[in-house]
Design a protein around this motif. Structure first.
Motif, PDB file in Angstrom:
ATOM      1  N   GLU A  54       0.502  -1.398  -0.169  1.00 40.75           N
ATOM      2  CA  GLU A  54       0.694  -0.274   0.094  1.00 40.75           C
ATOM      3  C   GLU A  54       0.666   0.711  -0.031  1.00 40.75           C
ATOM      4  N   CYS A  55       0.617   2.055  -0.960  1.00 42.53           N
ATOM      5  CA  CYS A  55       1.215   3.042  -0.619  1.00 42.53           C
ATOM      6  C   CYS A  55       0.690   4.234   0.326  1.00 42.53           C
ATOM      7  N   GLN A  63       2.455  15.554   6.889  1.00 45.14           N
ATOM      8  CA  GLN A  63       1.390  15.440   6.915  1.00 45.14           C
ATOM      9  C   GLN A  63       2.012  15.556   4.606  1.00 45.14           C
ATOM     10  N   ASN A  64       2.469  16.251   4.666  1.00 46.51           N
ATOM     11  CA  ASN A  64       2.996  16.216   3.514  1.00 46.51           C
ATOM     12  C   ASN A  64       4.075  15.469   2.691  1.00 46.51           C
ATOM     13  N   GLY A  65       4.666  14.902   3.504  1.00 48.07           N
ATOM     14  CA  GLY A  65       6.238  14.031   3.016  1.00 48.07           C
ATOM     15  C   GLY A  65       5.912  13.410   1.914  1.00 48.07           C
ATOM     16  N   ALA A  66       7.654  12.584   2.224  1.00 44.52           N
ATOM     17  CA  ALA A  66       7.002  11.500   0.764  1.00 44.52           C
ATOM     18  C   ALA A  66       6.528  10.033   1.259  1.00 44.52           C
ATOM     19  N   LEU A  67       6.180   9.539  -0.432  1.00 49.60           N
ATOM     20  CA  LEU A  67       5.023   8.541  -0.045  1.00 49.60           C
ATOM     21  C   LEU A  67       6.070   7.115  -0.300  1.00 49.60           C
ATOM     22  N   CYS A  68       5.885   5.728   0.568  1.00 50.01           N
ATOM     23  CA  CYS A  68       6.806   5.076   0.255  1.00 50.01           C
ATOM     24  C   CYS A  68       6.124   3.398   0.582  1.00 50.01           C
ATOM     25  N   TRP A  69       5.961   2.446  -0.568  1.00 53.75           N
ATOM     26  CA  TRP A  69       5.398   1.167  -0.492  1.00 53.75           C
ATOM     27  C   TRP A  69       5.620   0.934   0.896  1.00 53.75           C
TER      28      TRP A  69
END
Length: 74
Positions: A54-55, A63-69
């Motif tokens: 899940e991403c 609140q607005n940082g990087a996304l990862c799996w």
């Protein structure tokens, strides 16, 4: 020539031909996860070799940082 004058002289160094750099700026600033050259948005779920991913935000407190799996169920 004095040592102080020699220190101020500069030399030109050739680096040869320069390679062209091409940037794809479409989507810059968007928070996405990438897999197989595709961008996935927050909350997307994919299956990779029988593992569900899940991403989600990389760090829970941002609140607005990087996304990862993240592995589902882990």
């Amino acid at each position: 020539m004095s040592a102080s004058v020699q220190a101020l002289e500069s030399k030109t160094v050739s680096t040869g031909t320069k390679a062209k750099v091409q940037l794809d700026v479409q989507g810059v600033g968007q928070r996405v996860c990438f897999y197989d050259d595709k961008a996935y948005s927050l909350g997307s779920v994919i299956k990779v070799e029988s593992v569900l991913l899940e991403c989600l935000p990389e760090k829970k407190f941002e609140q607005n940082g990087a996304l990862c799996w993240h592995k589902l169920g882990a």
